[in-house]
Design a protein around this motif. Structure first.
Motif, PDB file in Angstrom:
ATOM      1  N   SER A   1      -6.373  -4.902 -13.155  1.00 29.52           N
ATOM      2  CA  SER A   1      -6.467  -6.284 -12.697  1.00 29.52           C
ATOM      3  C   SER A   1      -5.763  -6.406 -11.349  1.00 29.52           C
ATOM      4  CB  SER A   1      -5.813  -7.217 -13.719  1.00 29.52           C
ATOM      5  OG  SER A   1      -5.663  -8.509 -13.175  1.00 29.52           O
ATOM      6  N   SER A   2      -6.315  -7.230 -10.469  1.00 29.08           N
ATOM      7  CA  SER A   2      -5.701  -7.435  -9.156  1.00 29.08           C
ATOM      8  C   SER A   2      -4.554  -8.443  -9.207  1.00 29.08           C
ATOM      9  CB  SER A   2      -6.755  -7.920  -8.158  1.00 29.08           C
ATOM     10  OG  SER A   2      -7.269  -9.181  -8.560  1.00 29.08           O
ATOM     11  N   ALA A   3      -4.357  -9.100 -10.342  1.00 34.51           N
ATOM     12  CA  ALA A   3      -3.324 -10.137 -10.466  1.00 34.51           C
ATOM     13  C   ALA A   3      -1.943  -9.568 -10.145  1.00 34.51           C
ATOM     14  CB  ALA A   3      -3.328 -10.729 -11.870  1.00 34.51           C
ATOM     15  N   GLY A   4      -1.275 -10.169  -9.181  1.00 38.97           N
ATOM     16  CA  GLY A   4       0.072  -9.747  -8.837  1.00 38.97           C
ATOM     17  C   GLY A   4       0.143  -8.525  -7.949  1.00 38.97           C
ATOM     18  N   MET A   5      -0.992  -7.977  -7.550  1.00 37.54           N
ATOM     19  CA  MET A   5      -1.004  -6.773  -6.724  1.00 37.54           C
ATOM     20  C   MET A   5      -1.262  -7.125  -5.258  1.00 37.54           C
ATOM     21  SD  MET A   5      -3.122  -3.959  -8.972  1.00 37.54           S
ATOM     22  CE  MET A   5      -2.526  -2.577  -7.978  1.00 37.54           C
ATOM     23  N   THR A   6      -0.648  -6.367  -4.356  1.00 39.52           N
ATOM     24  CA  THR A   6      -0.992  -6.498  -2.952  1.00 39.52           C
ATOM     25  C   THR A   6      -2.351  -5.848  -2.716  1.00 39.52           C
ATOM     26  OG1 THR A   6       0.017  -4.386  -2.326  1.00 39.52           O
ATOM     27  CG2 THR A   6       1.445  -6.345  -2.318  1.00 39.52           C
ATOM     28  N   GLU A   7      -2.994  -6.206  -1.620  1.00 43.80           N
ATOM     29  CA  GLU A   7      -4.288  -5.586  -1.319  1.00 43.80           C
ATOM     30  C   GLU A   7      -4.142  -4.086  -1.113  1.00 43.80           C
ATOM     31  OE1 GLU A   7      -8.200  -6.138   1.561  1.00 43.80           O
ATOM     32  OE2 GLU A   7      -6.680  -7.719   1.409  1.00 43.80           O
ATOM     33  N   GLU A   8      -3.033  -3.663  -0.505  1.00 45.34           N
ATOM     34  CA  GLU A   8      -2.811  -2.233  -0.288  1.00 45.34           C
ATOM     35  C   GLU A   8      -2.732  -1.479  -1.609  1.00 45.34           C
ATOM     36  OE1 GLU A   8       0.413   0.792   1.883  1.00 45.34           O
ATOM     37  OE2 GLU A   8       0.846  -1.362   1.704  1.00 45.34           O
ATOM     38  N   ALA A   9      -1.981  -2.017  -2.560  1.00 46.12           N
ATOM     39  CA  ALA A   9      -1.831  -1.347  -3.857  1.00 46.12           C
ATOM     40  C   ALA A   9      -3.152  -1.356  -4.627  1.00 46.12           C
ATOM     41  CB  ALA A   9      -0.746  -2.035  -4.677  1.00 46.12           C
ATOM     42  N   TYR A  10      -3.856  -2.476  -4.602  1.00 47.11           N
ATOM     43  CA  TYR A  10      -5.139  -2.564  -5.303  1.00 47.11           C
ATOM     44  C   TYR A  10      -6.165  -1.628  -4.669  1.00 47.11           C
ATOM     45  CZ  TYR A  10      -9.131  -4.647  -7.695  1.00 47.11           C
ATOM     46  OH  TYR A  10     -10.255  -4.838  -8.471  1.00 47.11           O
ATOM     47  N   HIS A  11      -6.158  -1.546  -3.358  1.00 48.89           N
ATOM     48  CA  HIS A  11      -7.061  -0.645  -2.633  1.00 48.89           C
ATOM     49  C   HIS A  11      -6.790   0.801  -3.006  1.00 48.89           C
ATOM     50  CE1 HIS A  11      -8.569   1.659   0.870  1.00 48.89           C
ATOM     51  NE2 HIS A  11      -9.440   0.678   1.005  1.00 48.89           N
TER      52      HIS A  11
ATOM     53  N   GLU B   1      -9.357   4.180  -3.268  1.00 52.98           N
ATOM     54  CA  GLU B   1      -8.970   5.547  -2.932  1.00 52.98           C
ATOM     55  C   GLU B   1      -9.089   6.497  -4.120  1.00 52.98           C
ATOM     56  OE1 GLU B   1      -5.153   5.618  -0.980  1.00 52.98           O
ATOM     57  OE2 GLU B   1      -5.695   3.966   0.348  1.00 52.98           O
ATOM     58  N   LEU B   2      -8.595   6.089  -5.277  1.00 51.32           N
ATOM     59  CA  LEU B   2      -8.672   6.962  -6.443  1.00 51.32           C
ATOM     60  C   LEU B   2     -10.118   7.191  -6.875  1.00 51.32           C
ATOM     61  CD1 LEU B   2      -7.365   8.591  -8.674  1.00 51.32           C
ATOM     62  CD2 LEU B   2      -7.045   6.479  -9.970  1.00 51.32           C
TER      63      LEU B   2
ATOM     64  N   SER C   1     -20.454  -7.294  -1.749  1.00 56.73           N
ATOM     65  CA  SER C   1     -21.033  -6.161  -1.027  1.00 56.73           C
ATOM     66  C   SER C   1     -20.840  -6.258   0.484  1.00 56.73           C
ATOM     67  CB  SER C   1     -22.528  -6.041  -1.342  1.00 56.73           C
ATOM     68  OG  SER C   1     -22.731  -5.762  -2.709  1.00 56.73           O
ATOM     69  N   SER C   2     -20.644  -7.471   0.996  1.00 58.87           N
ATOM     70  CA  SER C   2     -20.443  -7.651   2.437  1.00 58.87           C
ATOM     71  C   SER C   2     -19.053  -7.199   2.879  1.00 58.87           C
ATOM     72  CB  SER C   2     -20.652  -9.114   2.826  1.00 58.87           C
ATOM     73  OG  SER C   2     -19.538  -9.908   2.441  1.00 58.87           O
ATOM     74  N   GLU C   3     -18.119  -7.156   1.942  1.00 54.03           N
ATOM     75  CA  GLU C   3     -16.723  -6.785   2.194  1.00 54.03           C
ATOM     76  C   GLU C   3     -16.006  -7.781   3.097  1.00 54.03           C
ATOM     77  OE1 GLU C   3     -16.173  -2.638   3.354  1.00 54.03           O
ATOM     78  OE2 GLU C   3     -18.160  -2.136   2.574  1.00 54.03           O
ATOM     79  N   ARG C   4     -16.535  -8.982   3.237  1.00 54.37           N
ATOM     80  CA  ARG C   4     -15.956  -9.958   4.166  1.00 54.37           C
ATOM     81  C   ARG C   4     -15.526 -11.260   3.485  1.00 54.37           C
ATOM     82  NH1 ARG C   4     -20.518  -8.197   7.158  1.00 54.37           N
ATOM     83  NH2 ARG C   4     -21.636 -10.123   6.606  1.00 54.37           N
ATOM     84  N   GLY C   5     -15.664 -11.361   2.190  1.00 53.40           N
ATOM     85  CA  GLY C   5     -15.337 -12.600   1.493  1.00 53.40           C
ATOM     86  C   GLY C   5     -13.844 -12.863   1.383  1.00 53.40           C
ATOM     87  N   ARG C   6     -13.503 -14.017   0.833  1.00 45.01           N
ATOM     88  CA  ARG C   6     -12.098 -14.413   0.717  1.00 45.01           C
ATOM     89  C   ARG C   6     -11.391 -13.759  -0.465  1.00 45.01           C
ATOM     90  NH1 ARG C   6     -11.652 -20.830   1.176  1.00 45.01           N
ATOM     91  NH2 ARG C   6      -9.452 -20.225   1.188  1.00 45.01           N
ATOM     92  N   SER C   7     -12.145 -13.332  -1.464  1.00 48.31           N
ATOM     93  CA  SER C   7     -11.538 -12.750  -2.664  1.00 48.31           C
ATOM     94  C   SER C   7     -11.179 -11.284  -2.421  1.00 48.31           C
ATOM     95  CB  SER C   7     -12.508 -12.860  -3.843  1.00 48.31           C
ATOM     96  OG  SER C   7     -12.009 -12.162  -4.960  1.00 48.31           O
ATOM     97  N   MET C   8      -9.889 -10.987  -2.518  1.00 47.16           N
ATOM     98  CA  MET C   8      -9.419  -9.628  -2.243  1.00 47.16           C
ATOM     99  C   MET C   8     -10.055  -8.596  -3.152  1.00 47.16           C
ATOM    100  SD  MET C   8      -7.110  -7.163  -3.584  1.00 47.16           S
ATOM    101  CE  MET C   8      -5.653  -7.884  -4.342  1.00 47.16           C
ATOM    102  N   TRP C   9     -10.038  -8.870  -4.471  1.00 44.28           N
ATOM    103  CA  TRP C   9     -10.557  -7.871  -5.405  1.00 44.28           C
ATOM    104  C   TRP C   9     -12.044  -7.633  -5.168  1.00 44.28           C
ATOM    105  CZ3 TRP C   9     -14.659  -8.205  -8.625  1.00 44.28           C
ATOM    106  CH2 TRP C   9     -15.147  -9.480  -8.944  1.00 44.28           C
ATOM    107  N   ALA C  10     -12.783  -8.701  -4.842  1.00 40.44           N
ATOM    108  CA  ALA C  10     -14.225  -8.575  -4.646  1.00 40.44           C
ATOM    109  C   ALA C  10     -14.544  -7.766  -3.396  1.00 40.44           C
ATOM    110  CB  ALA C  10     -14.866  -9.955  -4.566  1.00 40.44           C
ATOM    111  N   ARG C  11     -13.734  -7.940  -2.343  1.00 37.50           N
ATOM    112  CA  ARG C  11     -13.930  -7.148  -1.124  1.00 37.50           C
ATOM    113  C   ARG C  11     -13.680  -5.673  -1.383  1.00 37.50           C
ATOM    114  NH1 ARG C  11     -10.480 -10.937   1.138  1.00 37.50           N
ATOM    115  NH2 ARG C  11      -8.865  -9.315   1.373  1.00 37.50           N
TER     116      ARG C  11
END
Length: 223
Positions: free
Chosen positions: A71-81, A86-87, A114-124
């Motif tokens: 889950s992306s809850a509580g995670m930074t974008e770097e950690a979620y990425h 990466e994994l 799929s555009s990778e440009r939306g506001r939702s971090m997890w979706a991007r």
């Protein structure tokens, strides 16, 4: 995501007579015993893929069902990425090099961008992961389910998710009738992934409707 859905997919693979061997690679044991099952346990999956001898361990397979996720809850974008993109790409690149005819089925999620440009971090991040998987030299399929109901006693280790699944379980048959294209189950997800690995699918992105349709088509071959 992770364990409940992995266990659901594993159950269907072990039940299916067309599946001769299953290797589960993960951070902990599944707790499942079966003659067809082999497990590779390691805390760091990226480090594991770089170990000498892993090519021999993970060569000669027809498909990878990639169910790992957080889950992306509580995670930074770097950690979620790092976990989501990466994994996943580290594993997919290695397996595609070792198994030229591999089908790679990735459990993503409804609402992936799929555009990778939306506001939702997890979706991007999910969208970037999907896009890069689709560029690999493998038959890659992106599974985008909506709500997934665990079946056959499978549940989550997370108390909140476990409570949600317990409340939703009696309502699942009703939800299937009212919003059939928004809900699926671990059983249907597993059957759909096996069906796609065996025969492919018309499109590389499968939403809940396509997942359920593939599962129904595969039901006849199960004991």
């Amino acid at each position: 995501m992770g364990q409940p859905f992995m266990k659901g997919v594993l159950r269907e693979c072990l039940r299916d007579e067309a599946v001769s061997e299953v290797v589960v690679v993960g951070r902990s044991k599944t707790g499942v015993g079966h003659p067809k099952l082999r497990e590779i346990v390691h805390a760091d999956l990226a480090e594991l893929m770089a170990r000498p001898g892993m090519q021999e361990e993970l060569s000669g397979y027809d498909a990878c069902f990639f169910c790992l996720g957080v889950s992306s809850a509580g995670m930074t974008e770097e950690a979620y990425h790092r976990v989501t993109y990466e994994l996943t790409l580290t594993v997919a690149r290695a397996l595609s090099a070792w198994n030229p005819d591999l089908t790679f089925a990735y459990v993503s999620g409804q609402g992936t961008d799929s555009s990778e440009r939306g506001r939702s971090m997890w979706a991007r991040v999910k969208g970037k992961t999907e896009n890069h998987l689709l560029r690999l030299p493998v038959d890659a399929y992106m599974f985008r389910p909506g709500y997934i109901q665990p079946m056959h006693g499978i549940t989550s280790k997370t108390p909140l998710y476990r409570a949600v699944y317990a409340v939703a379980a009696p309502l699942y048959p009703l939800l299937r009738r009212l919003v059939p294209n928004q809900v699926t189950s671990t059983e249907r997800l597993g059957r759909a992934m096996i069906a796609v690995a065996a025969a492919g699918a018309p499109h590389r992105l499968l939403g809940t409707r396509e997942i359920n349709n593939a599962a129904v088509l595969h039901t006849a071959v199960l004991p």
